[in-house]
Every structure is written in C-alpha cells, then in structure tokens.
Design a protein around this motif. Structure first.
Motif, PDB file in Angstrom:
ATOM      1  N   ASP A  73      28.322 -11.146 -70.294  1.00  0.00           N
ATOM      2  CA  ASP A  73      29.544 -11.588 -70.461  1.00  0.00           C
ATOM      3  C   ASP A  73      29.940 -11.301 -71.967  1.00  0.00           C
ATOM      4  O   ASP A  73      30.968 -11.609 -72.367  1.00  0.00           O
ATOM      5  N   SER A  74      28.906 -10.920 -72.643  1.00  0.00           N
ATOM      6  CA  SER A  74      29.064 -10.542 -73.999  1.00  0.00           C
ATOM      7  C   SER A  74      29.945  -9.133 -74.327  1.00  0.00           C
ATOM      8  O   SER A  74      30.475  -9.018 -75.374  1.00  0.00           O
ATOM      9  N   PHE A  75      29.904  -8.481 -73.193  1.00  0.00           N
ATOM     10  CA  PHE A  75      30.395  -7.179 -73.183  1.00  0.00           C
ATOM     11  C   PHE A  75      31.802  -6.887 -72.573  1.00  0.00           C
ATOM     12  O   PHE A  75      32.272  -5.750 -72.406  1.00  0.00           O
ATOM     13  N   TYR A  76      32.795  -7.885 -72.585  1.00  0.00           N
ATOM     14  CA  TYR A  76      34.075  -7.774 -72.077  1.00  0.00           C
ATOM     15  C   TYR A  76      34.699  -6.918 -73.275  1.00  0.00           C
ATOM     16  O   TYR A  76      34.462  -7.151 -74.414  1.00  0.00           O
ATOM     17  N   LYS A  77      35.720  -6.139 -72.761  1.00  0.00           N
ATOM     18  CA  LYS A  77      36.370  -5.363 -73.702  1.00  0.00           C
ATOM     19  C   LYS A  77      37.394  -6.049 -74.711  1.00  0.00           C
ATOM     20  O   LYS A  77      37.780  -7.141 -74.368  1.00  0.00           O
ATOM     21  N   TRP A  78      37.668  -5.588 -75.695  1.00  0.00           N
ATOM     22  CA  TRP A  78      38.847  -6.221 -76.635  1.00  0.00           C
ATOM     23  C   TRP A  78      40.169  -6.111 -75.746  1.00  0.00           C
ATOM     24  O   TRP A  78      40.571  -5.443 -75.059  1.00  0.00           O
ATOM     25  N   ASN A  79      40.744  -7.489 -76.067  1.00  0.00           N
ATOM     26  CA  ASN A  79      42.096  -7.681 -75.174  1.00  0.00           C
ATOM     27  C   ASN A  79      43.300  -7.699 -76.211  1.00  0.00           C
ATOM     28  O   ASN A  79      42.986  -8.246 -77.097  1.00  0.00           O
ATOM     29  N   ASP A  80      44.499  -6.887 -76.045  1.00  0.00           N
ATOM     30  CA  ASP A  80      45.256  -6.983 -76.743  1.00  0.00           C
ATOM     31  C   ASP A  80      46.332  -8.045 -76.322  1.00  0.00           C
ATOM     32  O   ASP A  80      45.917  -9.054 -75.535  1.00  0.00           O
ATOM     33  N   PRO A  81      47.321  -8.394 -77.280  1.00  0.00           N
ATOM     34  CA  PRO A  81      48.162  -9.736 -76.975  1.00  0.00           C
ATOM     35  C   PRO A  81      48.604  -9.802 -75.467  1.00  0.00           C
ATOM     36  O   PRO A  81      48.669 -10.961 -75.008  1.00  0.00           O
ATOM     37  N   LYS A  92      44.646 -12.066 -65.042  1.00  0.00           N
ATOM     38  CA  LYS A  92      43.724 -10.755 -65.660  1.00  0.00           C
ATOM     39  C   LYS A  92      42.501 -10.665 -64.661  1.00  0.00           C
ATOM     40  O   LYS A  92      41.911 -11.599 -64.562  1.00  0.00           O
ATOM     41  N   ASP A  93      42.002  -9.726 -64.311  1.00  0.00           N
ATOM     42  CA  ASP A  93      40.777  -9.335 -63.551  1.00  0.00           C
ATOM     43  C   ASP A  93      39.706  -9.279 -64.527  1.00  0.00           C
ATOM     44  O   ASP A  93      39.419  -8.098 -65.078  1.00  0.00           O
ATOM     45  N   PHE A  94      38.742 -10.290 -64.703  1.00  0.00           N
ATOM     46  CA  PHE A  94      37.551 -10.073 -65.471  1.00  0.00           C
ATOM     47  C   PHE A  94      36.236  -9.790 -64.582  1.00  0.00           C
ATOM     48  O   PHE A  94      35.250  -9.638 -65.323  1.00  0.00           O
ATOM     49  N   ASP A  95      36.487  -9.527 -63.399  1.00  0.00           N
ATOM     50  CA  ASP A  95      35.306  -9.151 -62.411  1.00  0.00           C
ATOM     51  C   ASP A  95      35.349  -7.720 -62.229  1.00  0.00           C
ATOM     52  O   ASP A  95      34.274  -7.416 -61.431  1.00  0.00           O
ATOM     53  N   HIS A  96      36.197  -6.989 -62.515  1.00  0.00           N
ATOM     54  CA  HIS A  96      36.299  -5.567 -61.966  1.00  0.00           C
ATOM     55  C   HIS A  96      35.601  -4.963 -63.041  1.00  0.00           C
ATOM     56  O   HIS A  96      35.305  -5.311 -64.287  1.00  0.00           O
ATOM     57  N   PRO A  97      34.680  -3.755 -62.793  1.00  0.00           N
ATOM     58  CA  PRO A  97      33.735  -3.155 -63.683  1.00  0.00           C
ATOM     59  C   PRO A  97      34.610  -2.444 -64.874  1.00  0.00           C
ATOM     60  O   PRO A  97      33.959  -2.507 -65.933  1.00  0.00           O
ATOM     61  N   ASP A  98      35.884  -2.418 -64.636  1.00  0.00           N
ATOM     62  CA  ASP A  98      36.886  -1.953 -65.876  1.00  0.00           C
ATOM     63  C   ASP A  98      37.046  -2.602 -66.791  1.00  0.00           C
ATOM     64  O   ASP A  98      37.593  -2.388 -67.980  1.00  0.00           O
ATOM     65  N   SER A  99      36.798  -4.076 -66.515  1.00  0.00           N
ATOM     66  CA  SER A  99      36.916  -5.007 -67.633  1.00  0.00           C
ATOM     67  C   SER A  99      35.943  -5.117 -68.792  1.00  0.00           C
ATOM     68  O   SER A  99      35.911  -5.742 -69.772  1.00  0.00           O
ATOM     69  N   LEU A 100      34.596  -4.368 -68.369  1.00  0.00           N
ATOM     70  CA  LEU A 100      33.573  -4.347 -69.245  1.00  0.00           C
ATOM     71  C   LEU A 100      33.307  -3.028 -70.044  1.00  0.00           C
ATOM     72  O   LEU A 100      33.538  -1.930 -69.586  1.00  0.00           O
ATOM     73  N   ASP A 101      32.680  -3.021 -71.321  1.00  0.00           N
ATOM     74  CA  ASP A 101      32.532  -2.094 -72.034  1.00  0.00           C
ATOM     75  C   ASP A 101      31.184  -1.559 -71.575  1.00  0.00           C
ATOM     76  O   ASP A 101      30.015  -1.873 -72.458  1.00  0.00           O
ATOM     77  N   LEU A 102      31.035  -1.017 -70.720  1.00  0.00           N
ATOM     78  CA  LEU A 102      29.677  -0.484 -70.079  1.00  0.00           C
ATOM     79  C   LEU A 102      28.815   0.472 -71.123  1.00  0.00           C
ATOM     80  O   LEU A 102      27.693   0.474 -71.013  1.00  0.00           O
ATOM     81  N   GLU A 103      29.728   1.379 -71.823  1.00  0.00           N
ATOM     82  CA  GLU A 103      29.096   2.336 -72.613  1.00  0.00           C
ATOM     83  C   GLU A 103      28.326   1.567 -73.697  1.00  0.00           C
ATOM     84  O   GLU A 103      27.243   1.965 -74.236  1.00  0.00           O
ATOM     85  N   LEU A 104      28.947   0.522 -74.387  1.00  0.00           N
ATOM     86  CA  LEU A 104      28.220  -0.355 -75.182  1.00  0.00           C
ATOM     87  C   LEU A 104      27.229  -1.252 -74.942  1.00  0.00           C
ATOM     88  O   LEU A 104      26.081  -1.308 -75.547  1.00  0.00           O
ATOM     89  N   PHE A 105      27.495  -1.692 -73.507  1.00  0.00           N
ATOM     90  CA  PHE A 105      26.621  -2.546 -72.905  1.00  0.00           C
ATOM     91  C   PHE A 105      25.096  -1.697 -72.676  1.00  0.00           C
ATOM     92  O   PHE A 105      24.029  -2.018 -73.036  1.00  0.00           O
ATOM     93  N   ALA A 106      25.155  -0.385 -72.255  1.00  0.00           N
ATOM     94  CA  ALA A 106      24.049   0.476 -72.220  1.00  0.00           C
ATOM     95  C   ALA A 106      23.521   0.867 -73.416  1.00  0.00           C
ATOM     96  O   ALA A 106      22.370   1.014 -73.638  1.00  0.00           O
ATOM     97  N   ASN A 107      24.432   0.985 -74.546  1.00  0.00           N
ATOM     98  CA  ASN A 107      23.717   1.673 -75.728  1.00  0.00           C
ATOM     99  C   ASN A 107      22.783   0.422 -76.424  1.00  0.00           C
ATOM    100  O   ASN A 107      21.796   0.576 -76.912  1.00  0.00           O
ATOM    101  N   CYS A 108      23.280  -0.872 -76.300  1.00  0.00           N
ATOM    102  CA  CYS A 108      22.532  -1.993 -77.014  1.00  0.00           C
ATOM    103  C   CYS A 108      21.472  -2.019 -76.239  1.00  0.00           C
ATOM    104  O   CYS A 108      20.179  -2.504 -76.629  1.00  0.00           O
ATOM    105  N   LEU A 109      21.585  -2.245 -74.586  1.00  0.00           N
ATOM    106  CA  LEU A 109      20.327  -2.337 -73.850  1.00  0.00           C
ATOM    107  C   LEU A 109      19.262  -1.258 -74.238  1.00  0.00           C
ATOM    108  O   LEU A 109      17.990  -1.391 -74.365  1.00  0.00           O
ATOM    109  N   ARG A 110      19.672  -0.100 -74.624  1.00  0.00           N
ATOM    110  CA  ARG A 110      18.673   0.947 -74.749  1.00  0.00           C
ATOM    111  C   ARG A 110      17.991   0.876 -76.022  1.00  0.00           C
ATOM    112  O   ARG A 110      16.752   1.196 -75.991  1.00  0.00           O
TER     113      ARG A 110
END
Length: 431
Positions: A73-81, A92-110
């Motif tokens: 839940d920490s890695f949801y993308k920035w939202n515009d107005p 807004k669909d928060f459950d689709h993979p596109d709603s997440l910053d998966l690249e940042l997620f993987a970098n932090c976990l790595r």
C-alpha cells in the motif's frame, strides 16, 4: 523489542512497520557482505488477513533481531487532481497492477534485501495521495512484504526467499473490507460495495488469485497458527544456516593487540597489524607519551583527565584528517600575492560516534571541523551468543540520503582506555 511505525494519520498505520531488538552484523570483519536479508512475500485478496499473518510471524520471531514489514500500500503512484477526484468518488481502480509503482517497489525491496538503506514512500488513503514524507529503513535480517499483488510481478517474485498466499472466502473478505474502510478510511458502505464489485473482485479474479500458483505455501484465513509456526521454524533454520559467527574472528583481532606492553612494542605490533586491518598509529611523540603518562597516573585529577583526553582526541582527529582527499588550490592573500596550497574537495563530511565508546572523541572532532554533523550508533553484544548487535542508529542526513552518501566521508569515533593494562587505544576511522 522496540517498534517504529508510520503514523501520519489513521490510514497509514499499516504501511511500514519496523520491529527490532538489534541487528546482527551483515558484513564480515573486512567489510564484505555476509548474506542478503531473508525476504518473505505474503499475498492474498483484499482483507484476507495478510497483515495479520505478517504480524503473527513477527510475534513468533520475537527472538530474531531486525524484522521489517513492508506493505504494498505504500507504493501507490502519485495522483493528479483528476485522479484524486475519481478516488473520492470511488471511481478509481486501486487494485489493478498499473496503480502501483512496481519499479520503485522492487528497488526499495532490493535495497533492503542487500542490506542497504532505503526510503519507503508513505501513502494516505484518507487523502488518496502519496505524501511528501518517507520512512527511512536500514538493514534487516528479515523483510516481510505483504499486499494483494506482491506475487504478481516477476521481478518482485525473484527477490523472495519464501512466498506465501493467504486464501480467504470472498464473502468474508467483503465483510472485513466494509468494516475496515468505514472505520479507518472514512468511506460509506455503498461506496465500498460499489468499489468492490467494480474493481476489487475483477482484480482478484484476474491478477490476485492466479498469482497463488507461485506460492510455496497457502494459508487459510482462520486457524492458521500451525501453518505460521511452520513458516517461522523454516525462517529460523535458514537464519541459523546464515549465522555470521564473527565472535571468534573478532577475538583473534583483540588477541593480536592485547599483548602490546610498551610504546615501542605498540609501534612494531601495529605496523604488522596495519598490513591486515589497515591500522595507522598516531606518531608516538614526546607530547603524546606525556599525555599517556598523565592519563595513566592514578593521582590525576578529573579536570586534568578531561583536558588531556580532549587534547589527545584533537591530535587523533587531526591525524585522521590527513587521510582525507585534498587537491591543489591557488588563492590570493591579503597583500595580493598568489599562494598555492591544498583544499579538500569533499562535498559532505560528518562524524558517527559509537555510543559508550566514542564520546571522548567528539569534542576533538568539533574542534578540528567546525559545525560538523555528528550521528551515533549503539552496538551491544547479544546476551546468548555474544555476537554484536546494532541496537540504535541516528545517522546524519548526508549518510541517510543515497545520492549524497556515495560521495560523503564519515569519521567513525571509538575509544578504549584500559588502566589495568599497559596499553590504550583511541580509534578514529575515515570511511
């Protein structure tokens, strides 16, 4: 055991949790990484009980140092107005993979897996926006990652040492989600149900449930204590296999220095040690020997002892400063002449004190480097194994920020004064 948790508002309570009673060393005596952190991925439907399973694993691993829980839940993308308006309208669909910053997620976990520092973003569900603040984390023996899609992304899956899926009935998940979103995220029942039918259930069917085939173990939502016990026993066994066992190696270094008896013996012995552990001995001048004599004199009064400790620490820091990088620099003097000298090209310089060990050197550091930032570390032995544990850290900003840390220089302060023997060690390391 202490805990640190993001508590910006009620909706961010589960984002990042750190529980620790000390971190085991993840580098050997030569500074080479010993092993990666043990990473567990816990997936399952929304409100299936993933967070409960993660916290139960932490509870059962109470004797294991350094456990970090990182939420998807920490890695949801920035939202515009416009996106924020859709989120407040439950469109807004928060459950689709596109709603997440998966690249940042993987970098932090790595970073966490490789025992590096990282900054976890903080997302507010009540504001439907990622906040400006971040949660700083550094080093962990165990990293638990939980979220509905943590097993969906191949790059994330490659970082897990153990993959867990929590299976739960859809009706039970919906009931739990209604209770949670109304109480913690300020939403109404109709909005929660509408969002569930439009976004949550389709995402579960298309992305979450299919990812269960990658799991090493599938847990039920209730009565899963036996399954969690199996998981924790497996973790303990794996950590035992990775045991550092540094105590004997550290004792060998201590023995190498403990036989020293006179200043001349110190110089000879340390010269040999320098070839192995990089020790540079402070020149044994008459002044230094005089300070040693005063400090060892049992009739030395407190004020003199403090004064000469500060004097010795200043000399030591001055010697350490000569190891810093300098380059040629020309300046114009007050009388208009050109002078060619030296200046340091360091962008960031700070000090880090080993608590209960390096305090006597702080004043000398501040005398040599005006307004230098000083952080601290607390290292204590494990009561059962005598292995060193990192109990506390308060690092300067230039070390905490990755882009600055690469070029930062750190002076680590530590001292040991032993009046019962004939030697005294003051340590000041530039790293």
């Amino acid at each position: 055991m202490s805990s640190t948790e993001v508590t910006t508002d009620a909706s961010t309570r589960k984002n990042t949790v750190l529980k620790s009673h000390g971190r085991l060393p993840w580098y050997n005596e030569s500074g080479v990484p010993l092993f990666d952190a043990f990473v567990i991925g816990i997936a399952g439907g929304s409100a299936s009980g993933k967070t409960h399973v993660a916290h139960e694993i932490v509870r059962q691993l109470a004797a294991i140092p350094s456990v970090v829980i990182m939420s998807q839940d920490s890695f949801y993308k920035w939202n515009d107005p416009e996106q924020i308006a859709l989120a407040f309208a439950n469109e807004k669909d928060f459950d689709h993979p596109d709603s997440l910053d998966l690249e940042l997620f993987a970098n932090c976990l790595r970073d966490l897996k490789r025992n590096r520092q990282t900054n976890i973003p903080v997302y507010s569900f009540s504001k439907h926006q990622r906040l400006d603040e971040t949660q700083y984390l550094y080093g962990a023996a165990i990293v638990i990652v939980e979220g509905i899609l943590v097993l969906h992304d191949p790059e994330l899956r490659s970082l897990y040492d153990l993959k867990v899926f929590v299976h739960c009935d859809s009706d039970l998940m919906l009931a739990r989600r209604i209770r949670r979103d109304v109480a913690e995220r300020g939403r109404d029942v109709n909005g929660v149900i509408d969002q569930y039918l439009r976004f949550v259930k389709p995402s579960f069917d298309n992305f979450v449930q299919p990812s269960s085939r990658y799991a090493d173990i599938i847990l039920p939502p209730k009565d899963n204590s036996q399954g969690i016990s199996l998981v924790t026993e497996y973790i303990r066994r794996k950590l035992s296999e990775r045991s550092a066992n540094l105590r004997e190696k550290m004792a060998l270094t201590d023995r190498m220095l403990s036989h020293v008896s006179t200043p001349s013996d110190i110089k000879d012995s340390m010269s040999d040690a320098a070839q192995r552990i990089g020790v540079i001995l402070l020149d044994q001048t008459a002044q230094v020997k005089g300070i040693y004599t005063t400090l060892r004199d049992r009739t030395c009064v407190k004020e003199d002892f403090i004064f000469y400790c500060d004097r010795l620490s200043t000399l030591l820091v001055e010697r350490a400063a000569t190891e810093l990088p300098f380059h040629r620099n020309e300046v114009t003097t007050a009388v208009g002449e050109t002078y060619t000298g030296q200046t340091t090209n360091i962008k960031d310089l700070c000090g880090v004190t080993i608590i209960r060990w390096g305090g006597p050197l702080e004043r000398g550091l501040q005398r040599v480097f005006n307004d230098i930032a000083i952080g601290s570390l607390l290292i204590q032995p494990d009561p059962s194994t005598s292995e060193p544990l990192l109990m506390h850290y308060q690092l300067p900003t230039c070390v905490r920020e990755r882009h600055r840390a690469r070029d930062a220089w750190v002076i680590v302060l530590g001292s040991q004064v032993n009046h019962s023997s004939s030697h005294m060690l003051y340590n000041c390391m530039c790293a």
